[in-house]
Design a protein around this motif. Structure first.
Motif: not given
Ligand code: NAP
Length: 310
Positions: A117, A40-41, A167, A143, A141, A145-147, A221-222, A224-225, A200, A164
């Motif tokens: 990554v 995503f990054g 979905d 579901s 997060g 890639g990292v998760g 880490v990220g 995403s939210a 997230v 967590v």
């Protein structure tokens, strides 16, 4: 050679173009790339106006060494490798030994291209947490890639994994990867956790932090939210007794001299032996990159997208 380059006029801000071949430094091998994976990054980053049209991007790529490094470092010509760096979404990539792992003859290069990554981040975050044997570790997060890699590696390391994911359709998948519990939000996790791998940010980070046991650590880490993370005063000191917890950030490329070769080789071996699931949910020729990029940006993708080069 052909490469995926930033093109602000194109769908997803990327297009295939003819660019000069890379010229390897003396400590770099030249790799013919077979497959790349998307994060995503970098896909999100391609839309940044300050990145000029024509820039080759891409962190994850796997292929075969076509020219060994001049200084004798790294693998010989013909070795199959998985690589991390910049400018990887191209037919050729120049890469130093510290940024490549050796891959076995029977490995699927598309599958191992998912590792750099996402897999390295999951592995290194968990190492920073210390031993998780017999401890509860939350992955937000889950579901992504990292998760997905973090769930699997934490379970392998002996943790009781609390995944967590927003979905509900991911619950069975995540249990299959080793999660003991799956929740839609950290707020519904009842028993405290020793550690959190947070992908997230925003309100999920705040609620995950509130689930830490004394001396527990949340590693961010990220984000995403893409929401602000606002910790209320009681989260830091106050009546709920959340003293002595740690929040720390993480950046995979934080140490420029880091040697990822042994970890990439290990991750690729685990994946090839079937002990690590790459979670590929979309695999297409790179000529159809726009579909995969759109799915990633629209948040319709779960796990990893792979593009076969050539
Ligand atoms: N610091 C570093 O060095 C480093 C390294 C790698 C990645 N990252 C960052 O870490 C994050 C995760 O990377 P990734 O490659 O795993 O990304 P990804 O594949 O896009 O996964 C992100 C996951 O976050 C969850 N999520 C929760 N709330 C969300 C929201 N409002 N919008 C979108 N997603 C939401 C989703 O999982 P659910 O649907 O299951 O909730 C999604 O699958 C990204 O922000 C990435 O840039 C940082």
């Amino acid at each position: 050679m052909r490469a995926l380059v930033v093109d602000h006029g194109a769908e997803g801000h990327l297009s295939l173009a003819e660019v000069p071949d890379p010229v390897p430094a003396p400590d770099e091998a030249l790799v013919r790339v077979s497959a790349v994976s998307l994060n995503f990054g970098e896909v999100h980053g391609a839309a940044e106006a300050w990145i000029p049209d024509g820039t080759v991007i891409g962190w994850d790529a796997a292929g075969v060494v076509v020219k060994a490094a001049q200084d004798g470092s790294g693998p010989a010509e013909g070795t199959r490798v998985v690589t991390i760096g910049e400018q990887g979404w191209a037919e050729l990539r120049a890469v130093p030994a510290a940024r490549l792992g050796v891959v076995s003859e029977d490995a699927d290069l598309g599958a191992v291209s998912t590792l750099p990554v996402a897999g390295l981040s999951a592995l290194h975050v968990l190492r920073r947490m210390g031993s998780v044997l017999g401890r509860r570790v939350m992955v937000t997060g889950a579901s992504g890639g990292v998760g997905r890699f973090a769930v699997q590696l934490a379970a392998r390391a002996g943790a009781e994994v609390v995944a967590v994911s927003r979905d509900p359709a991911q619950a069975a998948v995540l249990r299959g990867l080793g999660a003991a519990e799956v929740h839609a939000h950290p707020a519904s996790v009842e028993r405290p956790v020793y550690g959190v791998v947070d992908n997230v940010g925003g309100p999920q980070l705040v609620d995950a932090f509130a689930r830490l046991e004394p001396h527990g650590t949340l590693i961010s880490v990220g984000r995403s939210a893409e929401q602000d993370t606002v910790l209320p005063p009681e989260a830091l000191w106050g009546i709920d007794g959340l003293h002595d917890r740690t929040i720390r950030t993480f950046f995979l490329f934080g140490e420029p001299a880091a040697d990822f070769s042994a970890d990439l080789t290990w991750l690729a071996a685990e994946l090839t032996a079937g002990r690590l699931d790459p979670g590929i949910s979309r695999r297409t020729p790179w000529t159809r990159h726009d579909e995969a990029v759109r799915a990633l940006l629209d948040r319709r993708l779960r796990g990893k997208a792979v593009l076969d080069v050539g």
